[in-house]
Design an enzyme around this catalytic site. Structure first.
Site, PDB file in Angstrom:
ATOM      1  N   ASP A  65      11.300   3.302   5.296  1.00 29.55           N
ATOM      2  CA  ASP A  65      11.624   2.671   6.175  1.00 29.55           C
ATOM      3  C   ASP A  65      11.125   0.594   6.241  1.00 29.55           C
ATOM      4  O   ASP A  65      11.583  -0.531   5.316  1.00 29.55           O
ATOM      5  CB  ASP A  65      12.292   2.386   7.439  1.00 29.55           C
ATOM      6  CG  ASP A  65      13.562   3.398   7.585  1.00 29.55           C
ATOM      7  OD1 ASP A  65      13.778   4.060   6.275  1.00 29.55           O
ATOM      8  OD2 ASP A  65      13.272   4.489   8.607  1.00 29.55           O
ATOM      9  N   THR A  86       0.247  -0.268  -6.720  1.00 34.25           N
ATOM     10  CA  THR A  86      -0.438   0.588  -7.467  1.00 34.25           C
ATOM     11  C   THR A  86      -0.484   2.557  -6.834  1.00 34.25           C
ATOM     12  O   THR A  86      -1.817   2.351  -5.843  1.00 34.25           O
ATOM     13  CB  THR A  86      -2.005  -0.146  -7.388  1.00 34.25           C
ATOM     14  OG1 THR A  86      -2.067  -0.298  -6.170  1.00 34.25           O
ATOM     15  CG2 THR A  86      -1.662  -1.569  -8.025  1.00 34.25           C
ATOM     16  N   GLY A  87      -0.933   2.979  -8.067  1.00 35.74           N
ATOM     17  CA  GLY A  87      -0.986   4.395  -7.098  1.00 35.74           C
ATOM     18  C   GLY A  87       0.254   5.013  -6.873  1.00 35.74           C
ATOM     19  O   GLY A  87       0.567   4.696  -5.785  1.00 35.74           O
ATOM     20  N   GLY A 188      -3.962   3.051  -3.351  1.00 34.24           N
ATOM     21  CA  GLY A 188      -5.485   3.920  -4.237  1.00 34.24           C
ATOM     22  C   GLY A 188      -6.412   4.346  -4.178  1.00 34.24           C
ATOM     23  O   GLY A 188      -7.492   5.114  -5.015  1.00 34.24           O
ATOM     24  N   ASP A 214      -1.301   0.981   1.565  1.00 34.38           N
ATOM     25  CA  ASP A 214      -0.731   2.722   2.332  1.00 34.38           C
ATOM     26  C   ASP A 214      -2.119   2.850   2.951  1.00 34.38           C
ATOM     27  O   ASP A 214      -1.743   3.892   3.855  1.00 34.38           O
ATOM     28  CB  ASP A 214      -0.208   3.317   1.168  1.00 34.38           C
ATOM     29  CG  ASP A 214       0.231   4.220   1.252  1.00 34.38           C
ATOM     30  OD1 ASP A 214       1.293   4.448   2.199  1.00 34.38           O
ATOM     31  OD2 ASP A 214      -0.961   5.491   1.853  1.00 34.38           O
TER      32      ASP A 214
END
Length: 252
Positions: A65, A86-87, A188, A214
């Site tokens: 979201d 990336t990843g 990553g 992340d």
């Protein structure tokens, strides 16, 4: 965007499919070849704290979201640039980014899909922080390029606006022909992967663009982010997405 507009209904259904929310009760019956035991629940999927046996993304509903909110902001404010992750694991976040562009008829942005497609790299002596990392031993994190491309096809979203960067970040990202970035989503896990993503891409992020981390809850990743920001003197406020991910907007 109106809540019940065709675009929003499509994107909501796309998220449900990518996250396997509609069929999550069936995942507990999945037999993983590595004998991994799954007990997914909707609460876990919302927060992205389980490793899905079938779903095409493990980032969960809250982070998905938020990704949509970032894309809506970029669109509304006309922030220049492409989207990159990336990843990518099974490609779910990138599939959603491409779906967002398709839903809004946006044809002048690309989605860059960067991954080794062979799992995470072994520790690099140049990055002592990663010395004891074991991510490279986890077969569950290895998803081939062909499988990710096939996942895009399942949603009818594989086209020339999706560009795959196959290889280790240290090799692919510095040479990638990306001019401007509106959203950089970094997933990553390791110090090296995070540092290489930031050092290769940050200068291409437009003012007003988003940097999403992340794995900020992982010590290795968080250290790389903090070291990079300190080296460049970046003071833009780091804000939480959920208990794992963070983001900031580039102001200069």
């Amino acid at each position: 965007m109106k809540k019940n507009s065709a675009e929003n209904l499509y994107l909501e259904l796309l998220k449900k499919a990518i996250l396997f929310e509609i069929w999550i009760e069936h995942e507990k019956n999945y037999q993983h070849p590595d004998n991994i035991i799954f007990h997914p629940t909707m609460e876990m999927r919302q927060s992205g704290i389980d490793w899905p046996p079938i779903a095409h993304s493990m980032i969960g509903r809250k982070r998905m979201d938020h990704l949509q909110q970032c894309m809506e902001s970029v669109k509304a404010e006309n922030i220049e640039g492409d989207f990159i992750e990336t990843g990518v694991w099974r490609g779910g976040s990138c599939i959603f980014m491409r779906g967002f562009l398709e839903a809004h008829g946006i044809t002048d942005r690309k989605v860059w899909v960067a991954d080794s497609f062979e799992g995470l790299p072994p520790p690099d002596p140049n990055y002592p922080a990663d010395t004891h990392s074991t991510f490279h031993t986890m077969d569950y994190l290895r998803v081939s390029l062909e499988e990710v491309q096939d996942n895009f096809r399942k949603y009818s979203l594989l086209d020339d606006n999706v560009v795959f960067l196959k290889g280790w970040f240290k090799d692919t990202l510095p040479a990638a022909p990306i001019e401007k970035i509106a959203i950089a989503r970094l997933d990553g896990d390791m110090y090296s992967s995070t540092w290489e993503s930031l050092s290769s891409l940050y200068h291409k992020v437009s003012v007003g663009g988003y940097i999403i981390i992340d794995d900020f809850n992982i010590d290795l990743c968080r250290a790389a982010v903090q070291d990079f920001r300190n080296r460049l003197g970046i003071h833009d406020e780091v804000k939480p997405v959920d208990q794992y991910a963070v983001y900031w907007r580039k102001t200069k």
